[in-house]
Design a protein around this motif. Structure first.
Motif, PDB file in Angstrom:
ATOM      1  N   ILE A 109     -22.829  14.894   0.840  1.00  0.00           N
ATOM      2  CA  ILE A 109     -21.570  14.430   0.241  1.00  0.00           C
ATOM      3  C   ILE A 109     -21.702  14.451  -1.273  1.00  0.00           C
ATOM      4  O   ILE A 109     -22.514  13.717  -1.852  1.00  0.00           O
ATOM      5  N   THR A 110     -20.894  15.289  -1.920  1.00  0.00           N
ATOM      6  CA  THR A 110     -21.015  15.433  -3.370  1.00  0.00           C
ATOM      7  C   THR A 110     -20.032  14.526  -4.096  1.00  0.00           C
ATOM      8  O   THR A 110     -19.168  13.908  -3.491  1.00  0.00           O
ATOM      9  N   LYS A 111     -20.182  14.503  -5.408  1.00  0.00           N
ATOM     10  CA  LYS A 111     -19.237  13.748  -6.245  1.00  0.00           C
ATOM     11  C   LYS A 111     -18.062  14.629  -6.610  1.00  0.00           C
ATOM     12  O   LYS A 111     -16.931  14.205  -6.660  1.00  0.00           O
ATOM     13  N   SER A 112     -18.378  15.862  -6.954  1.00  0.00           N
ATOM     14  CA  SER A 112     -17.313  16.807  -7.313  1.00  0.00           C
ATOM     15  C   SER A 112     -17.914  18.189  -7.326  1.00  0.00           C
ATOM     16  O   SER A 112     -19.128  18.351  -7.300  1.00  0.00           O
ATOM     17  N   ALA A 113     -17.046  19.160  -7.346  1.00  0.00           N
ATOM     18  CA  ALA A 113     -17.583  20.526  -7.344  1.00  0.00           C
ATOM     19  C   ALA A 113     -17.228  21.246  -8.628  1.00  0.00           C
ATOM     20  O   ALA A 113     -17.422  22.430  -8.750  1.00  0.00           O
ATOM     21  N   SER A 114     -16.665  20.523  -9.589  1.00  0.00           N
ATOM     22  CA  SER A 114     -16.087  21.219 -10.733  1.00  0.00           C
ATOM     23  C   SER A 114     -16.905  21.088 -12.002  1.00  0.00           C
ATOM     24  O   SER A 114     -16.813  21.902 -12.892  1.00  0.00           O
ATOM     25  N   ASN A 115     -17.690  20.068 -12.104  1.00  0.00           N
ATOM     26  CA  ASN A 115     -18.534  19.896 -13.268  1.00  0.00           C
ATOM     27  C   ASN A 115     -19.659  20.914 -13.181  1.00  0.00           C
ATOM     28  O   ASN A 115     -20.286  21.082 -12.135  1.00  0.00           O
ATOM     29  N   GLN A 116     -19.932  21.579 -14.295  1.00  0.00           N
ATOM     30  CA  GLN A 116     -20.939  22.649 -14.251  1.00  0.00           C
ATOM     31  C   GLN A 116     -22.291  22.156 -13.788  1.00  0.00           C
ATOM     32  O   GLN A 116     -23.015  22.834 -13.081  1.00  0.00           O
ATOM     33  N   GLY A 117     -22.655  20.940 -14.193  1.00  0.00           N
ATOM     34  CA  GLY A 117     -23.946  20.391 -13.778  1.00  0.00           C
ATOM     35  C   GLY A 117     -24.032  20.313 -12.265  1.00  0.00           C
ATOM     36  O   GLY A 117     -25.051  20.627 -11.654  1.00  0.00           O
ATOM     37  N   TRP A 118     -22.908  19.912 -11.657  1.00  0.00           N
ATOM     38  CA  TRP A 118     -22.904  19.749 -10.217  1.00  0.00           C
ATOM     39  C   TRP A 118     -23.050  21.052  -9.468  1.00  0.00           C
ATOM     40  O   TRP A 118     -23.567  21.100  -8.355  1.00  0.00           O
ATOM     41  N   ILE A 119     -22.581  22.114 -10.088  1.00  0.00           N
ATOM     42  CA  ILE A 119     -22.717  23.409  -9.413  1.00  0.00           C
ATOM     43  C   ILE A 119     -24.189  23.745  -9.255  1.00  0.00           C
ATOM     44  O   ILE A 119     -24.616  24.287  -8.229  1.00  0.00           O
ATOM     45  N   LEU A 120     -24.998  23.371 -10.254  1.00  0.00           N
ATOM     46  CA  LEU A 120     -26.440  23.602 -10.155  1.00  0.00           C
ATOM     47  C   LEU A 120     -27.051  22.766  -9.041  1.00  0.00           C
ATOM     48  O   LEU A 120     -27.860  23.240  -8.237  1.00  0.00           O
ATOM     49  N   ILE A 121     -26.684  21.487  -9.006  1.00  0.00           N
ATOM     50  CA  ILE A 121     -27.220  20.593  -7.979  1.00  0.00           C
ATOM     51  C   ILE A 121     -26.876  21.123  -6.592  1.00  0.00           C
ATOM     52  O   ILE A 121     -27.733  21.203  -5.700  1.00  0.00           O
ATOM     53  N   ASN A 122     -25.609  21.482  -6.433  1.00  0.00           N
ATOM     54  CA  ASN A 122     -25.167  21.958  -5.122  1.00  0.00           C
ATOM     55  C   ASN A 122     -25.874  23.240  -4.718  1.00  0.00           C
ATOM     56  O   ASN A 122     -26.158  23.468  -3.545  1.00  0.00           O
ATOM     57  N   GLN A 123     -26.173  24.069  -5.721  1.00  0.00           N
ATOM     58  CA  GLN A 123     -26.903  25.310  -5.434  1.00  0.00           C
ATOM     59  C   GLN A 123     -28.278  24.986  -4.877  1.00  0.00           C
ATOM     60  O   GLN A 123     -28.728  25.560  -3.891  1.00  0.00           O
ATOM     61  N   GLY A 124     -28.967  24.042  -5.542  1.00  0.00           N
ATOM     62  CA  GLY A 124     -30.293  23.633  -5.073  1.00  0.00           C
ATOM     63  C   GLY A 124     -30.233  23.104  -3.651  1.00  0.00           C
ATOM     64  O   GLY A 124     -31.079  23.413  -2.809  1.00  0.00           O
ATOM     65  N   ALA A 125     -29.212  22.316  -3.385  1.00  0.00           N
ATOM     66  CA  ALA A 125     -29.070  21.737  -2.049  1.00  0.00           C
ATOM     67  C   ALA A 125     -28.939  22.818  -0.997  1.00  0.00           C
ATOM     68  O   ALA A 125     -29.615  22.795   0.032  1.00  0.00           O
TER      69      ALA A 125
ATOM     70  N   VAL B 178     -31.093  16.508 -23.387  1.00  0.00           N
ATOM     71  CA  VAL B 178     -32.082  16.100 -22.394  1.00  0.00           C
ATOM     72  C   VAL B 178     -31.599  16.620 -21.050  1.00  0.00           C
ATOM     73  O   VAL B 178     -30.671  16.092 -20.451  1.00  0.00           O
ATOM     74  N   ALA B 179     -32.263  17.700 -20.620  1.00  0.00           N
ATOM     75  CA  ALA B 179     -31.779  18.368 -19.412  1.00  0.00           C
ATOM     76  C   ALA B 179     -32.353  17.716 -18.176  1.00  0.00           C
ATOM     77  O   ALA B 179     -33.547  17.464 -18.080  1.00  0.00           O
ATOM     78  N   GLN B 180     -31.481  17.488 -17.231  1.00  0.00           N
ATOM     79  CA  GLN B 180     -31.951  17.048 -15.925  1.00  0.00           C
ATOM     80  C   GLN B 180     -32.384  18.292 -15.186  1.00  0.00           C
ATOM     81  O   GLN B 180     -31.904  19.387 -15.453  1.00  0.00           O
ATOM     82  N   MET B 181     -33.298  18.137 -14.287  1.00  0.00           N
ATOM     83  CA  MET B 181     -33.660  19.268 -13.447  1.00  0.00           C
ATOM     84  C   MET B 181     -32.650  19.259 -12.312  1.00  0.00           C
ATOM     85  O   MET B 181     -32.947  18.822 -11.190  1.00  0.00           O
ATOM     86  N   LEU B 182     -31.436  19.694 -12.648  1.00  0.00           N
ATOM     87  CA  LEU B 182     -30.327  19.524 -11.713  1.00  0.00           C
ATOM     88  C   LEU B 182     -30.558  20.287 -10.415  1.00  0.00           C
ATOM     89  O   LEU B 182     -30.322  19.771  -9.322  1.00  0.00           O
ATOM     90  N   TYR B 183     -31.001  21.491 -10.572  1.00  0.00           N
ATOM     91  CA  TYR B 183     -31.263  22.284  -9.363  1.00  0.00           C
ATOM     92  C   TYR B 183     -32.245  21.520  -8.480  1.00  0.00           C
ATOM     93  O   TYR B 183     -32.077  21.427  -7.268  1.00  0.00           O
ATOM     94  N   GLN B 184     -33.282  20.934  -9.133  1.00  0.00           N
ATOM     95  CA  GLN B 184     -34.290  20.206  -8.373  1.00  0.00           C
ATOM     96  C   GLN B 184     -33.703  18.997  -7.662  1.00  0.00           C
ATOM     97  O   GLN B 184     -34.099  18.657  -6.557  1.00  0.00           O
ATOM     98  N   GLU B 185     -32.747  18.324  -8.308  1.00  0.00           N
ATOM     99  CA  GLU B 185     -32.132  17.153  -7.674  1.00  0.00           C
ATOM    100  C   GLU B 185     -31.557  17.533  -6.334  1.00  0.00           C
ATOM    101  O   GLU B 185     -31.786  16.861  -5.316  1.00  0.00           O
ATOM    102  N   GLY B 186     -30.803  18.626  -6.344  1.00  0.00           N
ATOM    103  CA  GLY B 186     -30.206  19.067  -5.090  1.00  0.00           C
ATOM    104  C   GLY B 186     -31.266  19.533  -4.110  1.00  0.00           C
ATOM    105  O   GLY B 186     -31.261  19.173  -2.938  1.00  0.00           O
ATOM    106  N   TYR B 187     -32.171  20.315  -4.644  1.00  0.00           N
ATOM    107  CA  TYR B 187     -33.201  20.902  -3.780  1.00  0.00           C
ATOM    108  C   TYR B 187     -34.070  19.818  -3.151  1.00  0.00           C
ATOM    109  O   TYR B 187     -34.253  19.761  -1.937  1.00  0.00           O
ATOM    110  N   GLN B 188     -34.640  18.939  -3.998  1.00  0.00           N
ATOM    111  CA  GLN B 188     -35.517  17.888  -3.489  1.00  0.00           C
ATOM    112  C   GLN B 188     -34.756  16.933  -2.597  1.00  0.00           C
ATOM    113  O   GLN B 188     -35.298  16.394  -1.624  1.00  0.00           O
ATOM    114  N   GLY B 189     -33.504  16.715  -2.943  1.00  0.00           N
ATOM    115  CA  GLY B 189     -32.706  15.788  -2.136  1.00  0.00           C
ATOM    116  C   GLY B 189     -32.560  16.269  -0.704  1.00  0.00           C
ATOM    117  O   GLY B 189     -32.789  15.511   0.252  1.00  0.00           O
TER     118      GLY B 189
END
Lengths: 348, 325, 258
Positions: free
Chosen positions: B38-54, B269-280
Motif C-alpha cells: 500500500i503506497t502513499k502516492s504514485a506521483s511524487n518522483q521519489g515514490w516512483i523509485l521506491i515503488n520500482q524497488g518494491a 541528503v538522498a534517501q536510498m529510495l529504491y532500497q526502501e522499496g526493495y528491502q521493504g
C-alpha cells in the motif's frame, strides 16, 4: 398548469432563511441592512478587518513585496473562481474544475516539453481540452438531465486520472519560456498572473452585465422555468457556462504550471473547493440567479490573505483550515441576513 | 430510450459483479505467493523509485505484488480501505507506507491479529506493533542535513526550513533532527519555519512569503524534494540566479538532482529510495515465509553534492529517471 | 387541413366544441366559448371543472382531441405557448413566471431584450433603451414602482403581478389570459391589480380571466362563462345577471342549456 408547484426548492430555502433572519439579533440585521447595497460585502469587510489585524501583528505584512505575493498567489484560484461564478449563477456546480486544470496543465506540459510542439499551439490545444471538458459537463447536465453535482463529481477523478495517465505518473520539470513568462514574467513590473487575472475579470464581468449571455445566465439561475417559458434556449446557455468554466480552468492551468515551473497530475488537488469558497464568499448564491463576478475575486483574496498571514506568523496549517471554514460559514450567514433585511426595507 | 439505458446499465452492473467474483476466484488460486503493498502516492518522483524497488524485489523472489494506493494523495480512508481489501484477499504479508502514522494503527492491528505480517515502509506506524520498519532513519539523515548547513552557514545567518506534515513521524523526525543539530552547532542562526501538508504549492507560497519578509535569508532547507522544487520555483519567480540562495534538499529525487546539475541545489541528503522499496518487500516476503526479520532496517542515506552527484546517479541507476535536457 | 376560414363575426377568440380526454376521463366535453374584440370575459367554475385545461389548450400548452379554435378570425390551434405568444396571445400564469432575482426592466424584456449590437450570445444589451421603454410601459399600465433596480422579489405581490401583466401587455398582445390574478393578494393589492386590468381594457386589449373571486368577476368582466364538470353550462352578460345565478350555475342547480 403548474399551479400546485408554487413552492419550488428555492422558495423553501428562502422561507427557511427568512425564519433564520427573524431569529437573528436586531443589531446585526440593521447593520447588514445598511451595507446591503454592496455585493460580496462580507468578503470586503473580512478583507478590511484582516488587513488591519495582520498589519498590526506582523511587520512584514504591509510591504509592497508581500502584497504583490498575495496578488500573485491568489491568481489561480481567482481564475477558477471566475469560471465557477458563471456555473453557480445558473444554479449549477462544477466540482471537476480543478481536475480539468490538471488535465490541461499536463497536456500542455507533455506537448510543449516532451513532444516539442510549438508552445502557442500547445497552449491552444490545452485551452481546447479544457473547453471540451466543459462541453462534456454542459451536455450531460442540460441534455441528459444529469445533476451537475454527480457529473462533475465523477469528473473530479476522471480528469485527474487522465492527467496522471498523460504523464505516466511523472512530474514534468521545466516549462517552455512562454509558459514561464505567463507564470513568472512581468509587464512594467506587474507580474503576469496579476495582469491576466484582472484582464479576465474585466472581460467576464462586462460579459455578465452587458451581453445576452450574461442576462440569460442570471435568468436561468433565478427561475429556469420562467426563462424557458420566455423562449430562452436554456440548454444552450447551460452548456455555455460550463464551457466558460472549462476555459477558465485552462487559463488557470497555464498560470499555475508557469508559476510552479512544473506540471503533473496532482497540481491543484482540492482547489475546486477553494474556487467554490471564493465564489460563495464573494456573495454569489449557490442557488443561482444572484451574485457578481468581482465578489469571487474578493473571496479569493480573502482566502489567500488568511493563508499568507498564517505563513508570516508561523501558525499551523490546521488552524488555517479551521479559520477558513469559520470564515466561509460566517460570510454565507451574513449574506443571507443581508438579503432578507434588504427585502423588508424596500416594500412599496 | 430510458428503458434501453436501464437495461444496458443493469447488464453492465451484472457483468461488473460477475467479474469481481472471477477475479476473487483467480486471486485465491494464486493465493500462495502474494504480497500486498500500500503506497502513499504514485506521483511524487521519489515514490516512483521506491515503488520500482518494491516491484523488483517481488519479481526477483517470484512473488506477485498487489500495489494499491489511495485515489487521492494523503487519503487515510483510502489506505484503510486498501488494507481491508488485502486482509480479505488473504495476502501473505502487507507492506505499507502510512499516510498517517497513528491513523493506520487499527487496520494494522487487525492484519497482525490475523497472522498477516505488516512491514512499515518509509513512515513509521504508531500505536501498535509492526513486524518491521524499513526506512531511512529520518533523524539521522536530518542530522546530516543539519551538519552540512552548520558547516556552511554564517554564525548569525538566517534560514528558512520547509517542514512536511508534522502529524507524521517522517515530518517530525526530519524537523527535529535538523533543528537539534543546527541549534547545537550554530545557536545564533535564525530559523523561519513553514508548515505544509507535503504540498509543493504550499512550500512555494511559504518560501515566497518568508523570503519577502526576511530578505537576509541565505539558506532554504527542505524536508522533501517536492519542497526543493517549490523553493526553486519561488527563486525563479523572484528572478534569482541559481546559487544566490543555497537550497538543501532531502530525498535525492531525480528532478532535484537535475536541478543540482543546473546549480540550483547545493546539497541533498538522498534517501536510498529504491532500497526502501526493495528491502521493504524483501522483509515482507521473509516474514511471510516465517523467517525472523529485524524490527528496524535502516536503508541509510547519502549526502549528495555537486562533487559526487554523477557517481551517485550512476551507482543508483538513476540515469533513466533524469530528464533529457 | 382546412383553408383559412374567414369568420365574419368580430371575435378575437372563438372556441368551438373542444373535447379533451385524459385516459378514460373526459376533461372537456364539446366546450365552446367566444370573446369579442376588446372584451374582458371571466371563466368560472368549481375545482376540477376544467378551467385550467381549457386555458392550456387555448394557449397551446395542451392539444385538444377534437374541436376547433379561431383566433382573430383565422382557424388555428396553437401547438406551443411560444407560438401563441408570437401571434399576440400571452398568458400571465398563476406563479407569474418571473425571475425573482432580476429587476423590473429585466423581467419585462425577458427573452425579448433590445440590443445595441447583435453578436449571437455576446449581443450587447441596450440598457438605456430598455429602461426607458419599461418606464413607459409601467406608466401605461398604471403600476407604481419607484426604484426599477431592485430585484422583484423585494416588491409587493401586487407590484409583481403588475409587472407580469405589464410584460404581457407590452408585447403587442391582442389577448391576455390571466390565471387567478389576485388569488395570492391582500385586499389593498387586489384593488391595485384590478385597476391595472381595467386599464388594459382601455388600451383595447382583450382578456380571459380565470377567477374564483365572484366580486372581482362582477367588477371586471363583461361576460361570464361557467364550466361545470367539463361542460360549458352557459354564459351571461355580467350586467344582466347576479352572483346567486352564477353560483347556482357553478354548483349545478341549473340544468344544462346555452
Amino acid at each position: 398548469m403548474n399551479n400546485k408547484k408554487m413552492h419550488t426548492f428555492k422558495e423553501t430555502v428562502i422561507e427557511a432563511s427568512e425564519k433564520a433572519q427573524q431569529k437573528s439579533p436586531p443589531f446585526l440585521v440593521m447593520f447588514t441592512e445598511k451595507l446591503s447595497h454592496i455585493q460580496g460585502v462580507s468578503a470586503i469587510m473580512g478583507i478590511v478587518v484582516l488587513f488591519i489585524v495582520l498589519s498590526i501583528l506582523s511587520p512584514y505584512f504591509l510591504t509592497i513585496g508581500n502584497l504583490r505575493n498575495i496578488l500573485v498567489q491568489m491568481a489561480v484560484v481567482a481564475l477558477l473562481g471566475a469560471g465557477m461564478t458563471f456555473v453557480i449563477l445558473t444554479s449549477g456546480i462544477d466540482l471537476s474544475i480543478a481536475a480539468n486544470l490538471a488535465l490541461v496543465g499536463t497536456t500542455i506540459g507533455v506537448l510543449t516539453v516532451h513532444v516539442g510542439v510549438y508552445p502557442v499551439l500547445g497552449i491552444f490545444i490545452g485551452l481546447c481540452v479544457g473547453s471540451a471538458v466543459g462541453v462534456f459537463n454542459g451536455v450531460l447536465v442540460s441534455k441528459a438531465g444529469l445533476p451537475a453535482l454527480i457529473v462533475t463529481l465523477g469528473g473530479l477523478t476522471l480528469w485527474r486520472g487522465l492527467a496522471f495517465q498523460v504523464t505516466s505518473g511523472y512530474d514534468i520539470s521545466g516549462m517552455v519560456p512562454i509558459i514561464s513568462f505567463i507564470g513568472r514574467g512581468d509587464i512594467l513590473k506587474i507580474p503576469m498572473p496579476i495582469i491576466i487575472m484582472f484582464v479576465y475579470y474585466g472581460i467576464t464581468s462586462w460579459v455578465l452585465k452587458n451581453t445576452k449571455l450574461g442576462r440569460y445566465v442570471y435568468a436561468i439561475g433565478s427561475n429556469e422555468e420562467a426563462a424557458r417559458r420566455a423562449g430562452i434556449n436554456v440548454s444552450r446557455y447551460k452548456i455555455g457556462v460550463y464551457i466558460i468554466g472549462g476555459f477558465s480552468a485552462g487559463l488557470a492551468a497555464m498560470v499555475l504550471i508557469g508559476r510552479l515551473d512544473s506540471s503533473g497530475g496532482k497540481i491543484a488537488t482540492g482547489w475546486e473547493l477553494d474556487a467554490i469558497a471564493a465564489v460563495v464568499l464573494g456573495g454569489t448564491s449557490l442557488l443561482g440567479g444572484r451574485g457578481n463576478i468581482w465578489g469571487s475575486l474578493f473571496g479569493a483574496l480573502l482566502m489567500t490573505m488568511i493563508r499568507n498571514g498564517m505563513n508570516l506568523l508561523g501558525i499551523s496549517p490546521f488552524i488555517q483550515m479551521i479559520t477558513l471554514g469559520l470564515v466561509i460559514i460566517g460570510a454565507v450567514w451574513i449574506d443571507m441576513i443581508r438579503v432578507r433585511g434588504f427585502k423588508r426595507s424596500h416594500r412599496d | 430510450m430510458k428503458r434501453i439505458l436501464f437495461c444496458v446499465s443493469t447488464c453492465v452492473m451484472v457483468l461488473f459483479v460477475a467479474s469481481i467474483g472471477f477475479a476473487e476466484g483467480s486471486a485465491s488460486k494464486g493465493a500462495g505467493k502474494v504480497i500486498g503493498y500500500i503506497t502513499k502516492s504514485a506521483s511524487n518522483q521519489g515514490w516512483i523509485l521506491i515503488n520500482q524497488g518494491a516491484s523488483d524485489a517481488a519479481a526477483g523472489a517470484g512473488y506477485a505484488l498487489i500495489t494499491l494506493g489511495p485515489a487521492q494523495q494523503g487519503s487515510l480512508t483510502g489506505q484503510l480501505n486498501a488494507m481491508e481489501d488485502m486482509i480479505t484477499r488473504g495476502v501473505q504479508a502487507i507492506a505499507i507506507a502510512p499516510v498517517d502514522s497513528s491513523g493506520v494503527a487499527p487496520a494494522v492491528t487487525k492484519a497482525m491479529k490475523k497472522g498477516i505480517p505488516v512491514i512499515a515502509v518509509d513512515t513509521a506506524v504508531e500505536g501498535t506493533k509492526v513486524t518491521s520498519f524499513v526506512a531511512t532513519d529520518n533523524l539521522a539523515a536530518a542530522k546530516v542535513q543539519g551538519n552540512w548547513v552548520a558547516d556552511h552557514v554564517a554564525d548569525n545567518g538566517e534560514i528558512i526550513l520547509v517542514n512536511g506534515l508534522i502529524a507524521q513521524s517522517t515530518g517530525r523526525d526530519r524537523r527535529d533532527g535538523f533543528l537539534a543539530t543546527i541549534k547545537k552547532r550554530k545557536p545564533n542562526v535564525k530559523v523561519y519555519q513553514v508548515s505544509t501538508k507535503w504540498g509543493q504549492e504550499e512550500a512555494q507560497n511559504g518560501v515566497e512569503d518568508l523570503l519577502q519578509a526576511h530578505p537576509k535569508v541565505s539558506f532554504v532547507v527542505c524536508a522533501w524534494d517536492g519542497a526543493t522544487m517549490g523553493a526553486i520555483a519561488a527563486l525563479k519567480g523572484k528572478g534569482y540566479a541559481p546559487g544566490k540562495i543555497t537550497i538543501v534538499g532531502f530525498d535525492g529525487a531525480p528532478n532535484a538532482l537535475q536541478a543540482m546539475r543546473e546549480g540550483w541545489v547545493q546539497a541533498d541528503v538522498a534517501q536510498m529510495l529504491y532500497q526502501e522499496g526493495y528491502q521493504g518487500i524483501k522483509a515482507a516476503i521473509k516474514a511471510a515465509q516465517g523467517q525472523k526479520v529485524p524490527e528496524r532496517i535502516d536503508t541509510g542515506n547519502t549526502l549528495v553534492t555537486p562533487d559526487n552527484i554523477e557517481k551517485f546517479i550512476k551507482d543508483n541507476k538513476l540515469d533513466v529517471f533524469m530528464s533529457k535536457k | 387541413m382546412d383553408e383559412d376560414k374567414i369568420n365574419d363575426q368580430d371575435f378575437i377568440l372563438e372556441v368551438k366544441e373542444i373535447t379533451k380526454h385524459f385516459g378514460g376521463v373526459i376533461a372537456l366535453d364539446k366546450v365552446s366559448l367566444h370573446i369579442n374584440k376588446g372584451e374582458h370575459v371571466a371563466l368560472v367554475g368549481d375545482n376540477g371543472a376544467g378551467k385550467s385545461t381549457l386555458a392550456n389548450i387555448i394557449t397551446g400548452v395542451l392539444q385538444p382531441d377534437s374541436g376547433s379554435i379561431w383566433f382573430e378570425g383565422r382557424e388555428h390551434i396553437f401547438t406551443s405557448p411560444l407560438e401563441a405568444r408570437l401571434n399576440g396571445m400571452e398568458t400571465v400564469f398563476q406563479d407569474l413566471a418571473l425571475a425573482n432575482d432580476l429587476g423590473v426592466v429585466e423581467n419585462i424584456f425577458l427573452g425579448r431584450e433590445r440590443y445595441r449590437l447583435k453578436l449571437g450570445p455576446f449581443s450587447i444589451l441596450n440598457h438605456s433603451d430598455m429602461k426607458k421603454q419599461a418606464r413607459q410601459v409601467l406608466e401605461e399600465t398604471g403600476i407604481k414602482i419607484q426604484n426599477l433596480e431592485v430585484p422583484i422579489r423585494n416588491l409587493s405581490g401586487g407590484q409583481r403581478q403588475g409587472v407580469a401583466i405589464a410584460r404581457a401587455a407590452s408585447w403587442g398582445s391582442k389577448l391576455i389570459i390571466l390565471d387567478e390574478p389576485t388569488a395570492a393578494l391582500g385586499v389593498q393589492e387586489t384593488k391595485k391589480v384590478e385597476e391595472i386590468i381595467r386599464k388594459l381594457k382601455q388600451q383595447g386589449i382583450s382578456a380571459l380571466m380565470i377567477s374564483h373571486n365572484l366580486t372581482q368577476v362582477f367588477s371586471l368582466s363583461d361576460n361570464i362563462w361557467v364550466l361545470r364538470h367539463g361542460k360549458m353550462v352557459g354564459s351571461r352578460i355580467t350586467k344582466e345577471t347576479e352572483p346567486n345565478e352564477i353560483v347556482s350555475m357553478i354548483t349545478g342547480a341549473h340544468s344544462l342549456y346555452y
